[in-house]
Design an enzyme around this catalytic site. Structure first.
Site, PDB file in Angstrom:
ATOM      1  N   ASP A 191       7.584   6.957   0.692  1.00 14.32           N
ATOM      2  CA  ASP A 191       6.270   7.409   0.713  1.00 14.32           C
ATOM      3  C   ASP A 191       5.941   8.578  -0.638  1.00 14.32           C
ATOM      4  OD1 ASP A 191       5.977   6.494   3.535  1.00 14.32           O
ATOM      5  OD2 ASP A 191       6.994   8.095   4.198  1.00 14.32           O
ATOM      6  N   LYS A 209       4.399   5.475  -4.383  1.00 14.09           N
ATOM      7  CA  LYS A 209       5.145   4.513  -5.391  1.00 14.09           C
ATOM      8  C   LYS A 209       3.903   3.599  -5.488  1.00 14.09           C
ATOM      9  CE  LYS A 209       8.188   3.277  -2.497  1.00 14.09           C
ATOM     10  NZ  LYS A 209       8.097   4.447  -1.731  1.00 14.09           N
ATOM     11  N   ASN A 251       7.100  -3.553   6.681  1.00 11.07           N
ATOM     12  CA  ASN A 251       7.271  -1.866   7.126  1.00 11.07           C
ATOM     13  C   ASN A 251       6.781  -1.171   5.938  1.00 11.07           C
ATOM     14  OD1 ASN A 251       9.225  -3.275   5.607  1.00 11.07           O
ATOM     15  ND2 ASN A 251      10.963  -1.937   6.537  1.00 11.07           N
ATOM     16  N   GLY A 255       4.149   0.095   3.210  1.00 13.27           N
ATOM     17  CA  GLY A 255       2.457   0.333   3.208  1.00 13.27           C
ATOM     18  C   GLY A 255       2.239   1.122   2.022  1.00 13.27           C
ATOM     19  N   HIS A 256       1.801   0.523   0.975  1.00 12.78           N
ATOM     20  CA  HIS A 256       1.362   1.124  -0.370  1.00 12.78           C
ATOM     21  C   HIS A 256      -0.238   1.351  -0.073  1.00 12.78           C
ATOM     22  CE1 HIS A 256       4.758   0.815  -2.395  1.00 12.78           C
ATOM     23  NE2 HIS A 256       4.938  -0.319  -2.746  1.00 12.78           N
ATOM     24  N   THR A 269      10.123   0.299  12.707  1.00 20.06           N
ATOM     25  CA  THR A 269       8.567   0.212  13.018  1.00 20.06           C
ATOM     26  C   THR A 269       8.446  -1.004  13.913  1.00 20.06           C
ATOM     27  OG1 THR A 269       8.923  -1.129  11.074  1.00 20.06           O
ATOM     28  CG2 THR A 269       8.230   0.967  10.709  1.00 20.06           C
ATOM     29  N   ARG A 319      23.225 -15.772   8.766  1.00 22.94           N
ATOM     30  CA  ARG A 319      22.930 -17.318   8.428  1.00 22.94           C
ATOM     31  C   ARG A 319      22.102 -17.988   9.484  1.00 22.94           C
ATOM     32  NH1 ARG A 319      28.729 -17.453   6.614  1.00 22.94           N
ATOM     33  NH2 ARG A 319      28.877 -15.945   8.261  1.00 22.94           N
ATOM     34  N   GLN A 361      10.026   1.394   0.130  1.00 26.69           N
ATOM     35  CA  GLN A 361      10.864   2.467   0.787  1.00 26.69           C
ATOM     36  C   GLN A 361      11.255   3.560  -0.303  1.00 26.69           C
ATOM     37  OE1 GLN A 361      11.510  -0.895   2.258  1.00 26.69           O
ATOM     38  NE2 GLN A 361      10.138  -0.588   3.885  1.00 26.69           N
ATOM     39  N   THR A 419       2.187   3.470  10.136  1.00 22.73           N
ATOM     40  CA  THR A 419       2.394   3.918  11.382  1.00 22.73           C
ATOM     41  C   THR A 419       1.555   5.289  11.905  1.00 22.73           C
ATOM     42  OG1 THR A 419       4.318   5.321  10.761  1.00 22.73           O
ATOM     43  CG2 THR A 419       4.522   3.104  11.330  1.00 22.73           C
ATOM     44  N   GLY A 420       1.063   5.936  10.896  1.00 26.88           N
ATOM     45  CA  GLY A 420       0.260   6.886  11.273  1.00 26.88           C
ATOM     46  C   GLY A 420       1.274   8.367  11.670  1.00 26.88           C
ATOM     47  N   ARG A 421       2.574   8.126  11.755  1.00 25.30           N
ATOM     48  CA  ARG A 421       3.333   9.132  12.194  1.00 25.30           C
ATOM     49  C   ARG A 421       3.425  10.227  11.338  1.00 25.30           C
ATOM     50  NH1 ARG A 421       9.206   6.213  13.308  1.00 25.30           N
ATOM     51  NH2 ARG A 421       8.669   4.776  11.343  1.00 25.30           N
ATOM     52  N   VAL A 445      -1.846  13.575 -10.023  1.00 22.83           N
ATOM     53  CA  VAL A 445      -2.425  15.049  -9.575  1.00 22.83           C
ATOM     54  C   VAL A 445      -3.481  14.616  -8.411  1.00 22.83           C
ATOM     55  CG1 VAL A 445      -1.813  16.394 -11.574  1.00 22.83           C
ATOM     56  CG2 VAL A 445      -4.082  14.975 -11.438  1.00 22.83           C
ATOM     57  N   GLY A 446      -3.352  13.357  -8.046  1.00 19.36           N
ATOM     58  CA  GLY A 446      -4.428  12.765  -6.907  1.00 19.36           C
ATOM     59  C   GLY A 446      -4.214  11.368  -6.742  1.00 19.36           C
TER      60      GLY A 446
HETATM   61  P1  GDP Z   1       4.262   4.772  -1.054  1.00 16.90           P
HETATM   62  O1  GDP Z   1       4.684   4.182   0.362  1.00 16.90           O
HETATM   63  O2  GDP Z   1       5.461   5.239  -1.836  1.00 16.90           O
HETATM   64  O3  GDP Z   1       3.245   4.040  -1.917  1.00 16.90           O
HETATM   65  O4  GDP Z   1       3.498   6.309  -0.496  1.00 16.90           O
HETATM   66  P2  GDP Z   1       2.447   6.229   0.566  1.00 16.90           P
HETATM   67  O5  GDP Z   1       1.260   5.302   0.141  1.00 16.90           O
HETATM   68  O6  GDP Z   1       2.802   6.158   1.900  1.00 16.90           O
HETATM   69  O7  GDP Z   1       1.768   7.678   0.375  1.00 16.90           O
HETATM   70  C1  GDP Z   1       1.224   8.345  -0.595  1.00 16.90           C
HETATM   71  C2  GDP Z   1      -0.225   8.726  -0.283  1.00 16.90           C
HETATM   72  O8  GDP Z   1      -0.327   9.835  -1.411  1.00 16.90           O
HETATM   73  C3  GDP Z   1      -1.296   7.643  -0.683  1.00 16.90           C
HETATM   74  O9  GDP Z   1      -2.338   7.840   0.369  1.00 16.90           O
HETATM   75  C4  GDP Z   1      -1.693   7.877  -2.084  1.00 16.90           C
HETATM   76  O10 GDP Z   1      -2.961   7.300  -2.246  1.00 16.90           O
HETATM   77  C5  GDP Z   1      -1.648   9.309  -2.244  1.00 16.90           C
HETATM   78  N1  GDP Z   1      -1.242   9.916  -3.565  1.00 16.90           N
HETATM   79  C6  GDP Z   1      -0.402   9.312  -4.309  1.00 16.90           C
HETATM   80  N2  GDP Z   1      -0.317  10.041  -5.536  1.00 16.90           N
HETATM   81  C7  GDP Z   1      -0.889  11.240  -5.365  1.00 16.90           C
HETATM   82  C8  GDP Z   1      -1.120  12.449  -5.971  1.00 16.90           C
HETATM   83  O11 GDP Z   1      -0.676  12.710  -6.947  1.00 16.90           O
HETATM   84  N3  GDP Z   1      -1.851  13.491  -5.166  1.00 16.90           N
HETATM   85  C9  GDP Z   1      -2.460  13.311  -3.993  1.00 16.90           C
HETATM   86  N4  GDP Z   1      -2.926  14.175  -3.340  1.00 16.90           N
HETATM   87  N5  GDP Z   1      -2.332  12.255  -3.382  1.00 16.90           N
HETATM   88  C10 GDP Z   1      -1.672  10.851  -3.861  1.00 16.90           C
END
Ligand code: GDP
Length: 433
Positions: free
Chosen positions: A13, A16, A38, A40-41, A130, A144, A225, A304-306, A417-418
């Site tokens: 998380d 990435k 398992n 989720g980007h 998960t 195997r 992961q 998962t929303g956890r 930064v976002g």
């Molecule tokens: P991943 O599995 O490593 O890709 O990570 P996740 O998707 O679970 O969590 C990253 C969350 O943070 C995603 O909703 C991204 O859109 C968001 N995100 C990534 N980089 C940034 C950042 O620099 N700032 C903020 N506020 N959110 C970010």
């Protein structure tokens, strides 16, 4: 420059997906090499949010070649749903831009069933899976017993291989778990049409990827992961079932380590963890809550929303990931979140009895006993989410980056930064150099 491997340096998380998406702009080919659905980007492109579980995020750029390597465990139903969903949103997905390794092991219905039954039966030895069948599918791969994508696309071969494997699985289901058997004909009815649909996408990534790298194409391996969830070097047993470190790119996509020129370690500006297991820098509940709910997208699992456990940046843990994956450069994400906290702490070492540790210990049991040593960093309290130039960062944020680079010993090449593509400060001419 040939291949870049990206690897999450924490417990997953790390953001990435967003970083990989930015690098994919410069890449010719994007490869997924381990894990299953398992992962989720989450990506934000314009005002659209996408969550990808199996297909590399490069699919969102026209003209990129995306490859799912043999190290992935592949649920054909989930893959087909993802393809259909992307197409319904106007994203082109065809054998032109997506290839699936014929050697990828399948996740079938009995894996999902066994994942849940096994987790229940483990009692206190539960690891918090998960329940998507990933662990049982990897167990079958090593044992195997797997059926592979090559088996799926040949109906006769699938019928023949499935029969004895399913007999074995049904014995386990009934004799160990007292569960009803899985019906062979129903499985054929579910999976044979999938084989027909996926057949045009199936290929061999080994010659393709090696030729691409040799021809100077820019190949990006996207990690899922995080390194601390690696089945061998992670905080066992609270790990995932695959090799999440950089070496997994070689074993899961059929390229040798000599082809990898750069390993980009992705880390959040703080630390999070899902589920059980030691977490030395876990913040007090009020601070954790603040971090969890700050920013446009809070710290809740994409799949998962956890809610995620939250705490401070942990240098000894990152040093361990940097070593185990040969990380050459860093990308730091979610720096904007730290604008909202009133103190910033960084763990720069651990105390364990009379010893001081610079690197996290190999034994997860020891990790639960360490005392973090913190340094406090001046806060900046300014919204960073609109900043795209390093020079515009407040001095406190620049100081934070400089000190992290010193502590970890690797240059930070990207700062996020976002969630948006443009909310990224790139401190290099080209990411592939
Ligand atoms: P991943 O599995 O490593 O890709 O990570 P996740 O998707 O679970 O969590 C990253 C969350 O943070 C995603 O909703 C991204 O859109 C968001 N995100 C990534 N980089 C940034 C950042 O620099 N700032 C903020 N506020 N959110 C970010």
């Amino acid at each position: 420059m040939g291949a870049i491997v990206t690897v999450g340096c924490q417990w997953g998380d790390e953001g990435k997906g967003k970083i990989i998406d930015v690098i994919a702009q410069e890449a010719d080919c994007i490869v997924r090499h381990q894990g299953g659905n398992n992962a989720g980007h989450s990506l934000r492109i314009g005002d659209q949010d996408y969550v990808l579980h199996l297909i590399p995020s490069g699919i969102l750029y026209p003209g990129r070649r995306c490859i799912i390597g043999a190290g992935v465990v592949l649920d054909p139903l989930v893959l087909w749903e993802e393809i259909t969903h992307l197409r319904s949103r106007g994203v082109a997905v065809s054998p032109e831009n997506l290839m699936i390794s014929g050697n990828a092991s399948l996740i079938l219905s009995y894996h999902r069933l066994l994942d849940g039954l096994d987790e229940e039966a483990r009692g206190a030895a539960r690891v918090g899976t998960t329940r998507r069948g990933i662990g049982p599918a990897y167990m079958d791969k090593v044992g195997r017993l797997s059926l592979r994508v090559f088996d799926l696309i040949d109906a006769d071969r699938f019928r023949e291989r499935l029969r004895p494997v399913l007999q074995h699985k049904n014995r386990v289901l009934s004799q160990v778990y007292g569960h009803a058997p899985v019906n062979y004909d129903e499985m054929l009815a579910t999976y044979l049409p999938m084989g027909e649909k996926l057949a045009p996408f199936v290929g061999d990534e080994v010659p393709e990827l090696n030729a691409a790298i040799d021809a100077g194409k820019r190949v990006l391996f996207e990690g899922a992961q995080g390194a601390l969830l690696d089945v061998t070097y992670g905080t066992y047993p609270y790990v995932t079932s695959s090799s999440t470190g950089a070496g997994g790119a070689c074993t899961g996509a059929g390229v040798g380590p000599t082809k990898v020129e750069k390993v980009l370690g992705i880390a959040k500006a703080y630390t999070t963890r899902v589920g059980e297991g030691p977490f030395p820098t876990e913040a007090d509940p009020a601070t954790a809550d603040l971090i969890r709910n700050a920013g446009p997208i809070g710290e809740f699992g994409a799949t998962t929303g956890r809610p995620r456990r939250c705490g401070w940046f942990d240098v000894p843990l990152i040093r361990r990931s940097v070593m185990a994956s040969g990380v050459t450069h860093l990308a730091l994400t979610r720096l904007d979140i730290l604008s909202e906290v009133s103190i910033i702490k960084v763990c720069v070492g651990y105390r364990l009895g009379r010893h001081r540790l610079e690197v996290a210990p190999a034994d997860a049991a020891l990790l639960s006993q360490v005392e973090p040593e913190y340094e406090e960093i001046p806060t900046w309290g300014v919204d960073l989410s609109g900043i795209t130039n390093e020079a515009d960062l407040p001095s406190g944020a620049r100081e934070y980056l400089r000190r992290l680079e010193d502590w970890v010993g690797r240059p930070i090449q990207m700062v996020s930064v976002g969630p948006g593509r443009r909310q990224t400060i790139i401190r290099a001419e080209s990411l592939f150099s």
